[in-house]
Design a protein around this motif. Sequence first.
Motif, mmCIF file in Angstrom:
data_model
loop_
_atom_site.group_PDB
_atom_site.id
_atom_site.type_symbol
_atom_site.label_atom_id
_atom_site.label_comp_id
_atom_site.label_asym_id
_atom_site.label_seq_id
_atom_site.Cartn_x
_atom_site.Cartn_y
_atom_site.Cartn_z
ATOM 1 N N GLU A 61 0.819 -1.221 0.000
ATOM 2 C CA GLU A 61 0.000 0.000 0.000
ATOM 3 C C GLU A 61 0.851 1.269 0.000
ATOM 4 O OE1 GLU A 61 -3.087 -0.980 2.731
ATOM 5 O OE2 GLU A 61 -4.333 0.682 2.030
ATOM 6 N N LYS A 62 1.971 1.238 0.765
ATOM 7 C CA LYS A 62 2.776 2.463 0.891
ATOM 8 C C LYS A 62 3.361 2.883 -0.470
ATOM 9 C CE LYS A 62 6.531 4.720 3.389
ATOM 10 N NZ LYS A 62 6.700 5.605 2.268
ATOM 11 N N THR A 63 3.796 1.881 -1.241
ATOM 12 C CA THR A 63 4.378 2.245 -2.553
ATOM 13 C C THR A 63 3.306 2.820 -3.476
ATOM 14 O OG1 THR A 63 4.084 0.098 -3.686
ATOM 15 C CG2 THR A 63 6.076 0.344 -2.362
ATOM 16 N N ILE A 64 2.087 2.346 -3.319
ATOM 17 C CA ILE A 64 0.991 2.852 -4.169
ATOM 18 C C ILE A 64 0.688 4.302 -3.781
ATOM 19 C CG2 ILE A 64 -1.405 2.524 -4.887
ATOM 20 C CD1 ILE A 64 -1.096 -0.467 -4.104
ATOM 21 N N GLN A 65 0.616 4.545 -2.471
ATOM 22 C CA GLN A 65 0.333 5.899 -1.990
ATOM 23 C C GLN A 65 1.462 6.863 -2.373
ATOM 24 O OE1 GLN A 65 -2.767 6.641 -0.633
ATOM 25 N NE2 GLN A 65 -2.005 8.706 -1.070
ATOM 26 N N ASP A 66 2.717 6.397 -2.219
ATOM 27 C CA ASP A 66 3.867 7.244 -2.596
ATOM 28 C C ASP A 66 3.829 7.572 -4.094
ATOM 29 O OD1 ASP A 66 4.727 7.180 -0.018
ATOM 30 O OD2 ASP A 66 6.413 5.797 -0.359
ATOM 31 N N ALA A 67 3.492 6.555 -4.902
ATOM 32 C CA ALA A 67 3.421 6.786 -6.362
ATOM 33 C C ALA A 67 2.318 7.806 -6.661
ATOM 34 C CB ALA A 67 3.146 5.472 -7.088
ATOM 35 N N PHE A 68 1.201 7.685 -5.954
ATOM 36 C CA PHE A 68 0.097 8.637 -6.158
ATOM 37 C C PHE A 68 0.559 10.066 -5.817
ATOM 38 C CE2 PHE A 68 -3.375 11.167 -4.380
ATOM 39 C CZ PHE A 68 -4.253 11.178 -5.448
ATOM 40 N N ASN A 69 1.205 10.219 -4.645
ATOM 41 C CA ASN A 69 1.657 11.554 -4.225
ATOM 42 C C ASN A 69 2.639 12.131 -5.227
ATOM 43 O OD1 ASN A 69 0.080 11.231 -1.981
ATOM 44 N ND2 ASN A 69 1.766 10.578 -0.637
ATOM 45 N N ASN A 70 3.538 11.259 -5.687
ATOM 46 C CA ASN A 70 4.547 11.665 -6.652
ATOM 47 C C ASN A 70 3.910 12.179 -7.944
ATOM 48 O OD1 ASN A 70 6.635 11.713 -8.477
ATOM 49 N ND2 ASN A 70 7.640 9.874 -7.700
ATOM 50 N N ILE A 71 2.943 11.404 -8.472
ATOM 51 C CA ILE A 71 2.299 11.790 -9.742
ATOM 52 C C ILE A 71 1.464 13.064 -9.537
ATOM 53 C CG2 ILE A 71 0.560 11.078 -11.442
ATOM 54 C CD1 ILE A 71 1.730 8.241 -11.283
ATOM 55 N N LYS A 72 0.804 13.159 -8.391
ATOM 56 C CA LYS A 72 -0.008 14.359 -8.117
ATOM 57 C C LYS A 72 0.869 15.617 -8.107
ATOM 58 C CE LYS A 72 -3.704 15.888 -5.186
ATOM 59 N NZ LYS A 72 -4.113 15.951 -3.802
ATOM 60 N N GLU A 73 2.055 15.469 -7.513
ATOM 61 C CA GLU A 73 2.980 16.611 -7.426
ATOM 62 C C GLU A 73 3.469 17.076 -8.807
ATOM 63 O OE1 GLU A 73 6.271 15.734 -4.819
ATOM 64 O OE2 GLU A 73 4.888 15.548 -3.117
ATOM 65 N N GLN A 74 3.529 16.123 -9.742
ATOM 66 C CA GLN A 74 4.021 16.477 -11.097
ATOM 67 C C GLN A 74 3.044 17.387 -11.840
ATOM 68 O OE1 GLN A 74 7.074 15.236 -12.156
ATOM 69 N NE2 GLN A 74 7.161 14.249 -10.148
ATOM 70 N N LYS A 75 1.794 17.402 -11.370
ATOM 71 C CA LYS A 75 0.728 18.228 -11.983
ATOM 72 C C LYS A 75 0.490 17.898 -13.468
ATOM 73 C CE LYS A 75 0.819 22.037 -8.711
ATOM 74 N NZ LYS A 75 0.290 21.170 -7.681
ATOM 75 N N THR A 76 0.661 16.635 -13.808
ATOM 76 C CA THR A 76 0.379 16.203 -15.188
ATOM 77 C C THR A 76 -1.051 15.693 -15.297
ATOM 78 O OG1 THR A 76 1.136 13.988 -14.593
ATOM 79 C CG2 THR A 76 2.739 15.432 -15.664
ATOM 80 N N GLY A 77 -1.709 15.491 -14.153
ATOM 81 C CA GLY A 77 -2.985 14.792 -14.169
ATOM 82 C C GLY A 77 -2.739 13.332 -14.543
ATOM 83 N N LEU A 78 -3.822 12.586 -14.674
ATOM 84 C CA LEU A 78 -3.677 11.188 -15.104
ATOM 85 C C LEU A 78 -4.890 10.838 -15.956
ATOM 86 C CD1 LEU A 78 -1.737 8.753 -14.724
ATOM 87 C CD2 LEU A 78 -3.350 7.898 -13.013
ATOM 88 N N TYR A 79 -4.635 10.529 -17.238
ATOM 89 C CA TYR A 79 -5.744 10.217 -18.139
ATOM 90 C C TYR A 79 -6.042 8.710 -18.151
ATOM 91 C CZ TYR A 79 -8.579 9.581 -22.241
ATOM 92 O OH TYR A 79 -9.606 9.210 -23.085
ATOM 93 N N GLY A 80 -4.993 7.902 -17.956
ATOM 94 C CA GLY A 80 -5.219 6.459 -18.080
ATOM 95 C C GLY A 80 -4.450 5.654 -17.049
ATOM 96 N N LEU A 81 -5.069 4.564 -16.625
ATOM 97 C CA LEU A 81 -4.391 3.599 -15.752
ATOM 98 C C LEU A 81 -4.442 2.254 -16.462
ATOM 99 C CD1 LEU A 81 -3.264 2.388 -13.095
ATOM 100 C CD2 LEU A 81 -5.627 2.279 -12.257
ATOM 101 N N VAL A 82 -3.269 1.660 -16.694
ATOM 102 C CA VAL A 82 -3.238 0.321 -17.291
ATOM 103 C C VAL A 82 -2.836 -0.660 -16.194
ATOM 104 C CG1 VAL A 82 -2.301 -1.138 -19.130
ATOM 105 C CG2 VAL A 82 -2.539 1.327 -19.519
ATOM 106 N N ASN A 83 -3.808 -1.398 -15.691
ATOM 107 C CA ASN A 83 -3.543 -2.395 -14.646
ATOM 108 C C ASN A 83 -2.990 -3.643 -15.316
ATOM 109 O OD1 ASN A 83 -4.290 -1.336 -12.021
ATOM 110 N ND2 ASN A 83 -6.370 -1.179 -12.838
ATOM 111 N N ASN A 84 -1.681 -3.643 -15.493
ATOM 112 C CA ASN A 84 -1.049 -4.723 -16.252
ATOM 113 C C ASN A 84 -0.318 -5.727 -15.361
ATOM 114 O OD1 ASN A 84 0.561 -5.950 -18.653
ATOM 115 N ND2 ASN A 84 2.134 -5.156 -17.272
ATOM 116 N N ALA A 85 0.249 -5.268 -14.242
ATOM 117 C CA ALA A 85 1.088 -6.162 -13.413
ATOM 118 C C ALA A 85 0.336 -7.454 -13.103
ATOM 119 C CB ALA A 85 1.469 -5.460 -12.109
ATOM 120 N N GLY A 86 1.023 -8.563 -13.267
ATOM 121 C CA GLY A 86 0.359 -9.839 -12.996
ATOM 122 C C GLY A 86 1.363 -10.954 -12.820
ATOM 123 N N ILE A 87 0.929 -11.977 -12.117
ATOM 124 C CA ILE A 87 1.744 -13.179 -11.972
ATOM 125 C C ILE A 87 0.872 -14.392 -12.302
ATOM 126 C CG2 ILE A 87 3.313 -12.224 -10.230
ATOM 127 C CD1 ILE A 87 1.684 -13.770 -8.081
#
Length: 278
Positions: A61-87
Amino acid sequence: MNENRKAILITGASSGIGRATAECLAYNGFSVYGGVRDGKDFQELVNIPNISPIYLDVTIEKTIQDAFNNIKEQKTGLYGLVNNAGIARAGPLMDLPIQDLREQFEVNLFGIHMVTKTFFPLLEKSKGRIIMMSSDSGFFATPFFGPYCASKFALEGYSDSLRRELLLCDMKVILIQPGRVATPIWDKGKKLLKRETNSIFTPYAKKLGEHAIEKGKSEGLNPKEVGKVVYEALIKKKPKLRYLIAPSTLKYRLIKILPERWIDRLVNKEFRKIEENL
Ligand SMILES: NC(=O)c1ccc[n+]([C@@H]2O[C@H](COP(=O)([O-])OP(=O)(O)OC[C@H]3O[C@@H](n4cnc5c(N)ncnc54)[C@H](OP(=O)(O)O)[C@@H]3O)[C@@H](O)[C@H]2O)c1
């Protein structure tokens, strides 16, 4: 990050389909945040134009939250999420440790839920798109790939519900269903086959598992083909709800219309053939 380009986050961008998709989208006008888990993969992605690597383990969870904060700070917005990671976890269900099933669902379903929920505020703001990397295993369950198939069937149900809920937000949820794709996932599966088990299922699981791995590696599509479809799903005004990706879809159309007992009979026939060679 170029602010004139729409931003996309792809989980599991270190290899295979995720990497090929990241490169395809970056080349075709998007800014890509590529989720990675180790420094070596981070360094590789950092050198590709329009890709920004970002540490993200979908089970932490922490890495997800950190990634969110990081992207939010970039002020690029987010148009798409590709949920690709899998095992892919495999093996006869009656020999399967519960831990394997838990690991399978932690990544292929619970991880997707955590990531999607965390990034939802940014995606809602842009009326963006969520792409789910399902599989032909999301509608056809093969023997000895039970954990993987169960996780992809679950993802299909999750995505159908989410798509209908997000009609309220004018957002799109799109499922991608690749057949075999030649990626490192097959070699990772090979290691599982080497595990010591000794049950009535073992010889059948080994034979069918080895056959599937060999076919995946030798006949699998180039992951770039999946990247192109993800691109289409992101740019088309009216994308499909599901994209099935395979050189021929005849087998799949038959699977969908034939009575299930017929398919079971075909599976049983395969088992008899294996017995003849034991
Ligand atoms: N290959 C096929 O035939 C096929 C067919 C249909 C669907 N798919 C689906 O396509 C997706 C990608 O698979 P692939 O074939 O490209 O396999 P792959 O080359 O093994 O790639 C899997 C990716 O997921 C990442 N990953 C694994 N666990 C993770 C976690 N806990 N958090 C974040 N990332 C994680 C891996 O990162 P690391 O490098 O750090 O482990 C890697 O980047 C999967 O969802 C798979 O089910 C594959």
